[in-house]
Motif scaffolding. Structure first.
Motif, PDB file in Angstrom:
ATOM      1  N   THR A  48      -4.543  -2.817  11.171  1.00 22.62           N
ATOM      2  CA  THR A  48      -3.936  -2.429   9.892  1.00 22.62           C
ATOM      3  C   THR A  48      -4.953  -2.458   8.756  1.00 22.62           C
ATOM      4  O   THR A  48      -6.055  -2.994   8.889  1.00 22.62           O
ATOM      5  CB  THR A  48      -2.775  -3.376   9.490  1.00 22.62           C
ATOM      6  N   LEU A  49      -4.540  -1.900   7.646  1.00 17.76           N
ATOM      7  CA  LEU A  49      -5.300  -2.007   6.397  1.00 17.76           C
ATOM      8  C   LEU A  49      -4.613  -3.053   5.540  1.00 17.76           C
ATOM      9  O   LEU A  49      -3.377  -3.095   5.487  1.00 17.76           O
ATOM     10  CB  LEU A  49      -5.296  -0.665   5.667  1.00 17.76           C
ATOM     11  N   VAL A  50      -5.387  -3.900   4.887  1.00 18.57           N
ATOM     12  CA  VAL A  50      -4.809  -4.930   4.018  1.00 18.57           C
ATOM     13  C   VAL A  50      -5.160  -4.532   2.584  1.00 18.57           C
ATOM     14  O   VAL A  50      -6.337  -4.466   2.213  1.00 18.57           O
ATOM     15  CB  VAL A  50      -5.352  -6.323   4.391  1.00 18.57           C
ATOM     16  N   LEU A  51      -4.131  -4.219   1.817  1.00 19.11           N
ATOM     17  CA  LEU A  51      -4.327  -3.596   0.500  1.00 19.11           C
ATOM     18  C   LEU A  51      -3.774  -4.478  -0.606  1.00 19.11           C
ATOM     19  O   LEU A  51      -2.809  -5.225  -0.381  1.00 19.11           O
ATOM     20  CB  LEU A  51      -3.568  -2.258   0.422  1.00 19.11           C
ATOM     21  N   PHE A  65      10.550  -1.033  -4.891  1.00 14.33           N
ATOM     22  CA  PHE A  65      10.379  -1.125  -3.427  1.00 14.33           C
ATOM     23  C   PHE A  65       9.157  -0.367  -2.947  1.00 14.33           C
ATOM     24  O   PHE A  65       8.421   0.203  -3.732  1.00 14.33           O
ATOM     25  CB  PHE A  65      11.635  -0.568  -2.736  1.00 14.33           C
ATOM     26  N   GLY A  66       8.918  -0.374  -1.640  1.00 17.82           N
ATOM     27  CA  GLY A  66       7.980   0.543  -0.991  1.00 17.82           C
ATOM     28  C   GLY A  66       6.521   0.210  -1.174  1.00 17.82           C
ATOM     29  O   GLY A  66       5.692   1.104  -1.225  1.00 17.82           O
ATOM     30  N   GLY A  67       6.141  -1.072  -1.201  1.00 23.41           N
ATOM     31  CA  GLY A  67       4.732  -1.430  -1.301  1.00 23.41           C
ATOM     32  C   GLY A  67       4.272  -1.609  -2.728  1.00 23.41           C
ATOM     33  O   GLY A  67       3.106  -1.873  -2.983  1.00 23.41           O
ATOM     34  N   THR A  68       5.173  -1.468  -3.675  1.00 28.15           N
ATOM     35  CA  THR A  68       4.830  -1.729  -5.068  1.00 28.15           C
ATOM     36  C   THR A  68       5.213  -3.164  -5.380  1.00 28.15           C
ATOM     37  O   THR A  68       6.350  -3.567  -5.156  1.00 28.15           O
ATOM     38  CB  THR A  68       5.555  -0.729  -5.985  1.00 28.15           C
ATOM     39  N   THR A  69       4.251  -3.950  -5.875  1.00 28.15           N
ATOM     40  CA  THR A  69       4.533  -5.362  -6.137  1.00 28.15           C
ATOM     41  C   THR A  69       4.491  -5.717  -7.619  1.00 28.15           C
ATOM     42  O   THR A  69       4.719  -6.857  -7.980  1.00 28.15           O
ATOM     43  CB  THR A  69       3.528  -6.264  -5.386  1.00 28.15           C
ATOM     44  N   THR A  70       4.175  -4.731  -8.443  1.00 27.31           N
ATOM     45  CA  THR A  70       4.208  -4.948  -9.894  1.00 27.31           C
ATOM     46  C   THR A  70       4.644  -3.645 -10.553  1.00 27.31           C
ATOM     47  O   THR A  70       4.202  -2.568 -10.142  1.00 27.31           O
ATOM     48  CB  THR A  70       2.808  -5.313 -10.446  1.00 27.31           C
ATOM     49  N   VAL A  71       5.498  -3.761 -11.562  1.00 29.41           N
ATOM     50  CA  VAL A  71       5.866  -2.558 -12.310  1.00 29.41           C
ATOM     51  C   VAL A  71       5.711  -2.826 -13.805  1.00 29.41           C
ATOM     52  O   VAL A  71       5.809  -3.970 -14.248  1.00 29.41           O
ATOM     53  CB  VAL A  71       7.325  -2.111 -12.035  1.00 29.41           C
ATOM     54  N   ILE A  72       5.438  -1.754 -14.541  1.00 29.50           N
ATOM     55  CA  ILE A  72       5.530  -1.839 -16.004  1.00 29.50           C
ATOM     56  C   ILE A  72       6.602  -0.855 -16.434  1.00 29.50           C
ATOM     57  O   ILE A  72       6.485   0.352 -16.226  1.00 29.50           O
ATOM     58  CB  ILE A  72       4.204  -1.539 -16.728  1.00 29.50           C
ATOM     59  N   ASP A  73       7.663  -1.406 -16.983  1.00 30.49           N
ATOM     60  CA  ASP A  73       8.806  -0.612 -17.410  1.00 30.49           C
ATOM     61  C   ASP A  73       8.736  -0.461 -18.943  1.00 30.49           C
ATOM     62  O   ASP A  73       7.834  -0.987 -19.581  1.00 30.49           O
ATOM     63  CB  ASP A  73      10.091  -1.326 -16.982  1.00 30.49           C
ATOM     64  N   PHE A  74       9.708   0.256 -19.495  1.00 37.27           N
ATOM     65  CA  PHE A  74       9.663   0.535 -20.932  1.00 37.27           C
ATOM     66  C   PHE A  74      10.791  -0.167 -21.679  1.00 37.27           C
ATOM     67  O   PHE A  74      11.958   0.037 -21.358  1.00 37.27           O
ATOM     68  CB  PHE A  74       9.793   2.041 -21.179  1.00 37.27           C
ATOM     69  N   ALA A  75      10.418  -0.981 -22.651  1.00 36.19           N
ATOM     70  CA  ALA A  75      11.411  -1.472 -23.609  1.00 36.19           C
ATOM     71  C   ALA A  75      11.499  -0.385 -24.670  1.00 36.19           C
ATOM     72  O   ALA A  75      10.485   0.043 -25.213  1.00 36.19           O
ATOM     73  CB  ALA A  75      10.963  -2.774 -24.227  1.00 36.19           C
ATOM     74  N   VAL A 412       3.936   0.941   4.806  1.00 30.82           N
ATOM     75  CA  VAL A 412       3.806  -0.495   4.665  1.00 30.82           C
ATOM     76  C   VAL A 412       4.562  -1.205   5.803  1.00 30.82           C
ATOM     77  O   VAL A 412       5.640  -0.770   6.196  1.00 30.82           O
ATOM     78  CB  VAL A 412       4.323  -0.885   3.258  1.00 30.82           C
ATOM     79  N   ARG A 413       3.911  -2.242   6.356  1.00 28.26           N
ATOM     80  CA  ARG A 413       4.583  -3.017   7.411  1.00 28.26           C
ATOM     81  C   ARG A 413       5.158  -4.299   6.822  1.00 28.26           C
ATOM     82  O   ARG A 413       6.277  -4.688   7.093  1.00 28.26           O
ATOM     83  CB  ARG A 413       3.558  -3.356   8.507  1.00 28.26           C
ATOM     84  N   GLY A 425       9.341  -5.185   8.322  1.00 31.19           N
ATOM     85  CA  GLY A 425      10.077  -4.252   9.182  1.00 31.19           C
ATOM     86  C   GLY A 425      11.035  -3.364   8.404  1.00 31.19           C
ATOM     87  O   GLY A 425      12.128  -3.047   8.887  1.00 31.19           O
ATOM     88  N   GLY A 426      10.628  -2.970   7.202  1.00 29.51           N
ATOM     89  CA  GLY A 426      11.446  -2.057   6.406  1.00 29.51           C
ATOM     90  C   GLY A 426      12.621  -2.718   5.706  1.00 29.51           C
ATOM     91  O   GLY A 426      13.403  -2.059   5.030  1.00 29.51           O
TER      92      GLY A 426
END
Ligand code: URP
Ligand code: ZN
Ligand code: ZN
Length: 447
Positions: A48-51, A65-75, A412-413, A425-426
């Motif tokens: 695997t690749l470790v990213l 979801f989906g491999g995203t571990t940080t988000v910046i949203d809008f106030a 992503v695994r 496992g999804g």
């Protein structure tokens, strides 16, 4: 005792190397070849690749979801109310809900009586909000005039903060929209046809002129959708201005020809702003990512439902809520259509999806890199995984996918967020409310 991710290839913006990653608590303790298993829990990452966890800096969201571990949203500042109120509202909204770490941009709509709310910019910086968004589109709702942009930029230029811009000439677009409606064109295709590329490029050009007038404010153009607008970013960077930009997955893989003009009201799924563009814009946008004219791939994720929200505009395209879902598919699509297709290297993929977002938005090296001391936000990525995107099997809280039927190789695994395995496992194995608010510092200008 920690968790040892063993036998994978660790990727950064600079290189890909065989290495193990040791997690202790919420952070990375070591990244090195052949770390002794000792008493650690070993996760087999062979093949695997470790990213570094993906960072989506442009979301309007409900559930990541989906491999995203940080988000910046809008106030979003309401007209007639100070920014401080928007900040409190948006912090309260995310309380108990965030699954991963999150930060906020402040979307500025009103500088207040005598521009007194400009001082809120300083107050927001104290709360870790170092980027300020303005809209040059959506008249009477969110759009600000050039004076407001200039005054905001004067302040941010002094502070070293970043101005993020939705660049479209909203006033002219509104006139074109009224002409279309008067001619009886009410279907969703006309959302796209009434927002020409030149209206985007003109606004991008103006942003950089205003930045220059205001003392060279750091500027970042969100959702660049077409070649003409991208060339304005390129020209500004050539002139040495502190100018940066992002594009979004939808502009890289969807197009006016392929995805609009569907039967019935289906096109409403693709009503977002800027709209889908002609296919000829896709390769120049990929080239711009490769050549560092654009620095980031984001999604502009808006999880509207088709059944009861998009249909509000059944008889008038201006009433269709603008935006589409995509946070779950950003990494998959950027990897498959970028790395597998030979358009960007693996390292550049990591740069545009994680490291550059962290640097530009003041989160590096806490986020965006796998290094000792960084948060253990880690993706174990299977480059051979075969996956077909389907609304029926997605985790996003929407009833459709704009990428329905797209087949990707690479997925992503497992996902670790601050050392905790939250996707395996999804399946999401984390808990709503575990995500922490990130106080950001000043970002970097990636010249
Ligand atoms: O259509 C879109 N993009 N909706 C969200 C608001 C914005 O313009 O970013
Ligand atoms: Zn926008
Ligand atoms: Zn947006």
């Amino acid at each position: 005792m920690g968790t040892l991710i063993k036998g994978g290839r660790v990727v950064s913006a600079a290189e890909t190397k065989a290495a193990d990653v040791l997690i202790e608590g919420e952070t990375i303790a070591r990244v090195a070849p052949a770390i002794d298993a000792a008493t650690h829990t070993v996760v087999d990452a062979a093949g695997t690749l470790v990213l570094p966890g993906g960072i989506d800096v442009h979301t309007h969201l409900d559930m990541p979801f989906g491999g995203t571990t940080t988000v910046i949203d809008f106030a979003l500042q309401s007209m007639g109310k100070p920014m401080t109120e928007a900040y409190r509202t948006w912090r309260a909204k995310s309380e108990g809900k965030a699954c991963v770490d999150y930060a906020l941009h402040m979307a500025v709509t009103d500088l207040g009586p005598g521009d007194t709310w400009l001082d809120d910019v300083d107050a927001m910086m104290a709360e870790g909000i170092t980027s300020f968004k303005i809209f040059m589109a959506y008249p009477n709702v969110l759009m600000v005039n050039d004076r407001t942009i200039y005054k905001l930029m004067e302040r941010t230029a002094k502070l070293g903060a970043l101005v993020c811009v939705h660049a479209e000439n909203g006033t002219v677009i509104d006139a074109i929209v009224q002409e279309a409606l008067a001619a009886g064109h009410t279907g969703p295709l006309y959302h796209a046809l009434t927002r020409p590329t030149v209206a985007e490029a003109e606004a991008v050009h103006r942003v950089f002129a205003l930045s220059e007038l205001a003392g060279r404010a750091n500027t970042y153009i969100v959702h660049v959708s077409c070649e003409e607008a991208m060339r304005e970013v390129e020209a500004a960077r050539r002139r040495g201005l502190p100018a940066m930009g992002e594009t979004c997955t939808q502009y890289l893989v969807l197009s006016l020809e392929d995805d609009m003009g569907k039967p019935g009201f289906e096109d409403a799924k693709y009503v977002f702003t800027p709209p889908l563009r002609e296919k000829k814009n896709q390769e120049p946008l990929w080239e711009a990512l490769k050549g560092d004219v654009l620095q980031v791939v984001s999604t502009d994720h808006c999880p509207f439902r088709f059944a009861d929200q998009k249909t509000l505009g059944l008889h008038d395209f201006t009433k269709i809520p603008n935006g589409g879902p995509g946070i779950e598919n950003r990494m998959q699509l950027a990897y498959h259509h970028g790395v597998n297709a030979g358009r960007v290297t693996l390292e550049r993929f990591v740069e545009v999806t994680a490291e550059a977002p962290a640097r530009i938005f003041g989160m590096y090296p806490k986020k965006g890199v796998l290094a000792a001391g960084s948060d253990a936000d880690i993706l174990i990525w299977d480059p051979e995984a075969d996956y077909t995107i389907r609304a029926a099997t997605q985790s996003m809280h929407t009833d459709y996918s704009i990428f329905e039927g797209f087949r990707v190789k690479g997925n992503v695994r497992q996902v670790y967020s601050r050392g905790e395995c939250i996707v395996s496992g999804g399946k999401f194995t984390g808990r709503a409310g575990r995500g922490q608010y990130l106080r950001r510092g000043l970002g970097e200008v990636l010249a």
